[in-house]
Scaffold this active site. Structure first.
Site, mmCIF file in Angstrom:
data_model
loop_
_atom_site.group_PDB
_atom_site.id
_atom_site.type_symbol
_atom_site.label_atom_id
_atom_site.label_comp_id
_atom_site.label_asym_id
_atom_site.label_seq_id
_atom_site.Cartn_x
_atom_site.Cartn_y
_atom_site.Cartn_z
ATOM 1 N N ARG A 183 -0.463 -8.423 13.192
ATOM 2 C CA ARG A 183 -1.050 -7.421 12.289
ATOM 3 C C ARG A 183 -1.899 -8.075 11.210
ATOM 4 N NH1 ARG A 183 4.472 -4.765 11.113
ATOM 5 N NH2 ARG A 183 3.414 -3.738 9.376
ATOM 6 N N ARG A 205 11.803 -5.578 5.138
ATOM 7 C CA ARG A 205 11.752 -4.265 4.494
ATOM 8 C C ARG A 205 12.394 -3.161 5.334
ATOM 9 N NH1 ARG A 205 5.224 -2.880 4.751
ATOM 10 N NH2 ARG A 205 5.171 -2.408 6.973
ATOM 11 N N ARG A 264 -9.612 1.136 8.729
ATOM 12 C CA ARG A 264 -9.223 -0.219 9.097
ATOM 13 C C ARG A 264 -10.302 -0.916 9.905
ATOM 14 N NH1 ARG A 264 -3.401 0.642 8.714
ATOM 15 N NH2 ARG A 264 -2.180 -1.157 9.294
ATOM 16 N N ARG A 266 11.226 -0.313 10.781
ATOM 17 C CA ARG A 266 10.188 -0.082 11.787
ATOM 18 C C ARG A 266 10.271 -1.137 12.883
ATOM 19 N NH1 ARG A 266 4.863 0.457 8.236
ATOM 20 N NH2 ARG A 266 4.100 -0.755 9.980
ATOM 21 N N LYS A 284 0.832 -1.213 0.000
ATOM 22 C CA LYS A 284 0.000 0.000 0.000
ATOM 23 C C LYS A 284 0.869 1.267 0.000
ATOM 24 C CE LYS A 284 -2.080 -1.018 3.905
ATOM 25 N NZ LYS A 284 -1.432 -2.298 4.262
HETATM 26 P P1 ADP Z 1 0.978 -1.836 7.876
HETATM 27 O O1 ADP Z 1 -0.145 -1.569 6.932
HETATM 28 O O2 ADP Z 1 2.190 -2.350 7.180
HETATM 29 O O3 ADP Z 1 0.574 -2.681 9.054
HETATM 30 P P2 ADP Z 1 0.931 0.935 8.873
HETATM 31 O O4 ADP Z 1 2.095 1.825 8.802
HETATM 32 O O5 ADP Z 1 -0.250 1.267 8.036
HETATM 33 O O6 ADP Z 1 1.505 -0.495 8.514
HETATM 34 O O7 ADP Z 1 0.406 0.810 10.383
HETATM 35 C C1 ADP Z 1 1.270 0.489 11.433
HETATM 36 C C2 ADP Z 1 0.486 0.368 12.746
HETATM 37 O O8 ADP Z 1 -0.160 1.626 13.042
HETATM 38 C C3 ADP Z 1 -0.653 -0.647 12.732
HETATM 39 O O9 ADP Z 1 -0.211 -1.955 13.041
HETATM 40 C C4 ADP Z 1 -1.587 -0.049 13.806
HETATM 41 O O10 ADP Z 1 -1.120 -0.336 15.101
HETATM 42 C C5 ADP Z 1 -1.455 1.440 13.598
HETATM 43 N N1 ADP Z 1 -2.476 1.979 12.654
HETATM 44 C C6 ADP Z 1 -2.220 2.547 11.424
HETATM 45 N N2 ADP Z 1 -3.380 2.934 10.847
HETATM 46 C C7 ADP Z 1 -4.380 2.597 11.705
HETATM 47 C C8 ADP Z 1 -5.801 2.710 11.677
HETATM 48 N N3 ADP Z 1 -6.446 3.253 10.624
HETATM 49 N N4 ADP Z 1 -6.514 2.252 12.747
HETATM 50 C C9 ADP Z 1 -5.891 1.707 13.799
HETATM 51 N N5 ADP Z 1 -4.572 1.556 13.898
HETATM 52 C C10 ADP Z 1 -3.793 1.985 12.860
#
Ligand code: ADP
Ligand code: ZN
Length: 228
Positions: free
Chosen positions: A182, A137, A98, A171, A23
Site C-alpha cells: 500500500r 491498529r 488516489r 482490517r 487520515k
Molecule cells: P489506507 O489509507 O489505510 O490504505 P483505506 O481504508 O483508505 O486505507 O483503503 C483501503 C484499500 O481500499 C486500499 O488499499 C485500496 O485497495 C482501496 N481503496 C480505497 N480508496 C481507494 C481509491 N480512491 N482508489 C483505489 N483504491 C482505493
C-alpha cells in the site's frame, strides 16, 4: 448599493497521505469539530465487499493484496455517495482521490455544481513509522473509534472508551506485507497529486508525525482558515 448575496459553497477538503498517516482518525475529528461529512472510499469499498455487491466482489482481492481498486469502481461508488443530501454540509475526502484520473474526475464532478476543491491537506509522515502504526491498529466494532496496540490503548483493557463496547475488529489488509504494498501504491500513484494540488494553489501541509491532538489542532487551524 446593496451587496451581492453571499452564497457560501460547501467546503470540499481532501486528506492526502500514506496508509497510517492518520487520515481516518483526523477526518472523524473534523466531522465532530466542524460538522463536515467524512467520505472514505476505503469504508465505502469495505461496505461493498461486506454486502457482496458486484463492485465489492471485484474490489476484494485487490484490496487484500494492497493494490488500488480501478478508477471506474471507485468513481461509481463515490458518485453515488455524493448524490446523498448530507454532503451539502461540506465534505472531507479521506482516501480519495488516489490517482490522476480520480483527481480529474473529482474536478469535473465538482464543476457540475460550480464547486471546486477548497483545500488538499498533505499529512506528512516518515514511511518507516507507518508499518508499525498500521500493523498495530484496530477499531471498535460498534462506534468505529480507532485504537492501537502500543500507541492508543483503551483506558480500561478490552472496553471502548467512547461507547463501552467490548468488540473490536482489525482490517485484513492491516498486516506488514500488505502495508508495504500500500505504501508503494501511495508513492507511485497518489503522491504525485501533491504537486497537482500545489499547482491549483490549494495545497496545505501538516506534520502528521506528532500526537493525535497536536495534528488535530493544526488541522483545525487550517480548516477555520479556508472553510470556517
Ligand atoms: P489506507 O489509507 O489505510 O490504505 P483505506 O481504508 O483508505 O486505507 O483503503 C483501503 C484499500 O481500499 C486500499 O488499499 C485500496 O485497495 C482501496 N481503496 C480505497 N480508496 C481507494 C481509491 N480512491 N482508489 C483505489 N483504491 C482505493
Ligand atoms: Zn466504541
Amino acid at each position: 448599493m446593496a451587496d451581492a448575496p453571499v452564497t457560501t459553497k460547501p467546503a470540499v477538503l481532501i486528506l492526502l497521505g500514506p496508509p497510517g498517516a492518520g487520515k481516518g482518525t483526523q477526518a472523524r475529528m473534523l466531522q465532530e469539530d466542524f460538522g463536515l461529512v467524512q467520505l472514505s472510499t476505503g469504508d465505502l469499498l469495505r461496505a461493498a465487499v461486506a454486502q457482496g455487491t458486484p463492485a465489492g466482489l471485484a474490489a476484494k482481492a485487490v484490496m487484500e493484496a494492497g493494490g488500488l481498486v480501478s478508477d471506474d469502481i471507485v468513481l461509481a461508488i463515490l458518485r453515488d455517495r455524493m448524490a446523498e443530501p448530507d454532503v451539502s454540509h461540506g465534505i472531507i475526502l479521506d482516501g480519495f482521490p488516489r490517482t490522476d484520473g480520480q483527481a480529474s474526475a473529482l474536478d469535473a464532478l465538482l464543476d457540475e455544481t460550480g464547486q471546486s476543491v477548497t483545500a488538499a491537506i498533505s499529512m506528512e509522515v516518515d514511511d518507516g513509522a507507518m508499518v508499525d502504526r498500521v500493523a498495530g491498529r484496530y477499531t471498535c466494532a460498534k462506534c468505529g473509534e480507532g485504537y492501537h496496540d502500543s500507541f492508543k490503548v483503551p483506558a480500561k483493557a478490552g472496553v471502548c472508551d467512547k461507547c463501552g463496547s467490548t468488540e473490536f475488529k482489525r482490517r485484513p489488509d492491516d498486516n506488514a506485507e500488505t502495508v508495504r504494498a500500500r505504501l508503494e501504491a501511495y508513492h507511485d500513484q497518489t503522491a504525485p497529486l501533491i504537486a497537482y494540488y500545489e499547482g491549483q494553489g490549494v495545497l496545505k501541509r501538516v506534520d502528521a508525525m506528532g500526537e493525535i491532538a497536536d495534528v488535530r489542532a493544526e488541522l483545525a487551524g487550517i480548516v477555520k482558515d479556508v472553510a470556517g
